[in-house]
Motif scaffolding. Structure first.
Motif, mmCIF file in Angstrom:
data_model
loop_
_atom_site.group_PDB
_atom_site.id
_atom_site.type_symbol
_atom_site.label_atom_id
_atom_site.label_comp_id
_atom_site.label_asym_id
_atom_site.label_seq_id
_atom_site.Cartn_x
_atom_site.Cartn_y
_atom_site.Cartn_z
ATOM 1 N N ASP A 179 0.828 -1.210 0.000
ATOM 2 C CA ASP A 179 0.000 0.000 0.000
ATOM 3 C C ASP A 179 0.866 1.266 0.000
ATOM 4 O O ASP A 179 0.569 2.235 -0.703
ATOM 5 N N ILE A 180 1.920 1.233 0.799
ATOM 6 C CA ILE A 180 2.831 2.385 0.836
ATOM 7 C C ILE A 180 3.526 2.548 -0.510
ATOM 8 O O ILE A 180 3.704 3.664 -1.006
ATOM 9 N N ALA A 181 3.922 1.423 -1.121
ATOM 10 C CA ALA A 181 4.564 1.483 -2.439
ATOM 11 C C ALA A 181 3.606 2.054 -3.483
ATOM 12 O O ALA A 181 4.010 2.862 -4.330
ATOM 13 N N MET A 182 2.346 1.665 -3.430
ATOM 14 C CA MET A 182 1.340 2.188 -4.350
ATOM 15 C C MET A 182 1.176 3.698 -4.155
ATOM 16 O O MET A 182 1.073 4.462 -5.125
ATOM 17 N N HIS A 183 1.150 4.120 -2.901
ATOM 18 C CA HIS A 183 1.056 5.545 -2.598
ATOM 19 C C HIS A 183 2.234 6.307 -3.208
ATOM 20 O O HIS A 183 2.046 7.371 -3.814
ATOM 21 N N ILE A 184 3.433 5.760 -3.071
ATOM 22 C CA ILE A 184 4.633 6.417 -3.603
ATOM 23 C C ILE A 184 4.573 6.511 -5.122
ATOM 24 O O ILE A 184 4.965 7.517 -5.719
ATOM 25 N N ALA A 185 4.064 5.447 -5.763
ATOM 26 C CA ALA A 185 3.922 5.466 -7.219
ATOM 27 C C ALA A 185 3.047 6.632 -7.659
ATOM 28 O O ALA A 185 3.334 7.311 -8.648
ATOM 29 N N ALA A 186 1.970 6.878 -6.903
ATOM 30 C CA ALA A 186 1.017 7.932 -7.266
ATOM 31 C C ALA A 186 1.477 9.319 -6.848
ATOM 32 O O ALA A 186 1.275 10.297 -7.580
ATOM 33 N N SER A 187 2.115 9.434 -5.688
ATOM 34 C CA SER A 187 2.360 10.752 -5.083
ATOM 35 C C SER A 187 3.780 11.283 -5.246
ATOM 36 O O SER A 187 4.039 12.442 -4.951
#
Length: 294
Positions: A179-187
């Motif tokens: 989830d944190i990795a997905m957030h980083i991809a987006a943000s």
């Protein structure tokens, strides 16, 4: 010696080169298959050298992890056009490099480029072969390896084939890490926390805010109060822990980690072509140049 279709077919299968190139090489070597392969390798290296100056800003990212989830590698390989990235030749090359990276766990790109492929070829030789096959410049741009201990967790997230993220947590679980990795991809945070922001970045932003406030005619004492709030907002926007979590904007990433008894140690975000200055081409001019033999 007559060059047969079966000879051309065999050479194509062994070199992945074009039919006319294979036929020409066989003709020049009087049908000697091994000599033709050597000739094509030599010419392929020459062609690769000529194409090495072309901008390669398209490509693929590749992530590989060990079975126990404790080691992961992330890799970017570039080509000139998006079209090439969809071909089996290029995809197979990237897959092979990904497997090699996980096997050798290189610290950086220089260490990786010193390795050899499974068939004994150097990475440069393998790259030259791909350049010859695709007709485009291909570059092995960057690679990173992360390894964690018993309490460490690696998160992996890929957005299509162009963005990949690895996160390293202490505590938590794989779902949280992903989830944190997905957030980083987006943000696209600059770093984990305020402590990691460079003084140059902070000073530059502060100077911009001060200048904007002065242009609005505000007195210095008001400007000082405004700057504190604006700088805090800026820090939250560019640091991972300060950002609002994409799946729940009412909580920050820092709060999410704390509620799961986890801390983030580091992250790696690769986006295909980021930081590469693309050459703007006028299609009509390009076609005209080809017509004129330019």
């Amino acid at each position: 010696m007559a060059i047969t279709a079966s000879m051309v077919k065999e050479l194509r299968e062994r070199t992945a080169a074009g039919m006319m190139d294979c036929k020409k090489a066989l003709a020049e070597t009087n049908g000697d298959m091994e000599a033709a392969i050597d000739l094509m390798r030599t010419s392929g290296a020459a062609k690769a050298a000529k194409k090495s100056g072309r901008i390669a800003a398209e490509g693929l990212v590749k992530v590989n992890t060990t079975g126990d989830g404790k080691t992961a590698t992330i890799l970017e390989v570039n080509s000139e056009t998006d079209f090439v990235t969809k071909g089996d030749t290029f995809i197979g090359f990237v897959d092979a490099l990904g497997a090699l990276a996980l096997k050798t766990t290189p610290a950086d790109i220089d260490a990786f480029l010193a390795e050899t492929m499974e068939n004994g070829d150097s990475l440069e030789k393998a790259r030259e072969d791909i350049v010859s096959s695709t007709g485009e410049n291909v570059t092995i741009r960057r690679v990173k390896t992360v390894t964690v201990g018993d309490n460490g967790v690696i998160g992996v997230y890929k957005h299509g084939e162009r963005i990949a993220v690895l996160t390293v947590l202490e505590g938590g679980d794989e779902d949280l890490a992903k989830d944190i990795a997905m957030h980083i991809a987006a943000s696209k945070p600059e770093c984990v926390s305020e402590d990691e922001l460079s003084a140059d970045i902070l000073e530059r932003e502060k100077a911009i805010f001060v200048e904007q406030a002065r242009e609005s005619g505000k007195p210095d004492n008001i400007i000082e109060k405004m700057i504190g709030g604006r700088m805090k907002k800026f820090i939250n926007e560019v640091t991972l822990e300060g950002q609002a979590f994409v799946k729940d904007p009412d909580t920050t990433v820092a709060a999410l980690l704390k509620s799961n008894n986890a801390t983030i140690k580091s992250f790696i975000r690769f986006e295909v072509g980021e930081g590469i200055e693309k050459k703007e081409e006028n299609f009509a001019d390009e076609v005209m140049a080809q017509v004129k033999g330019g």
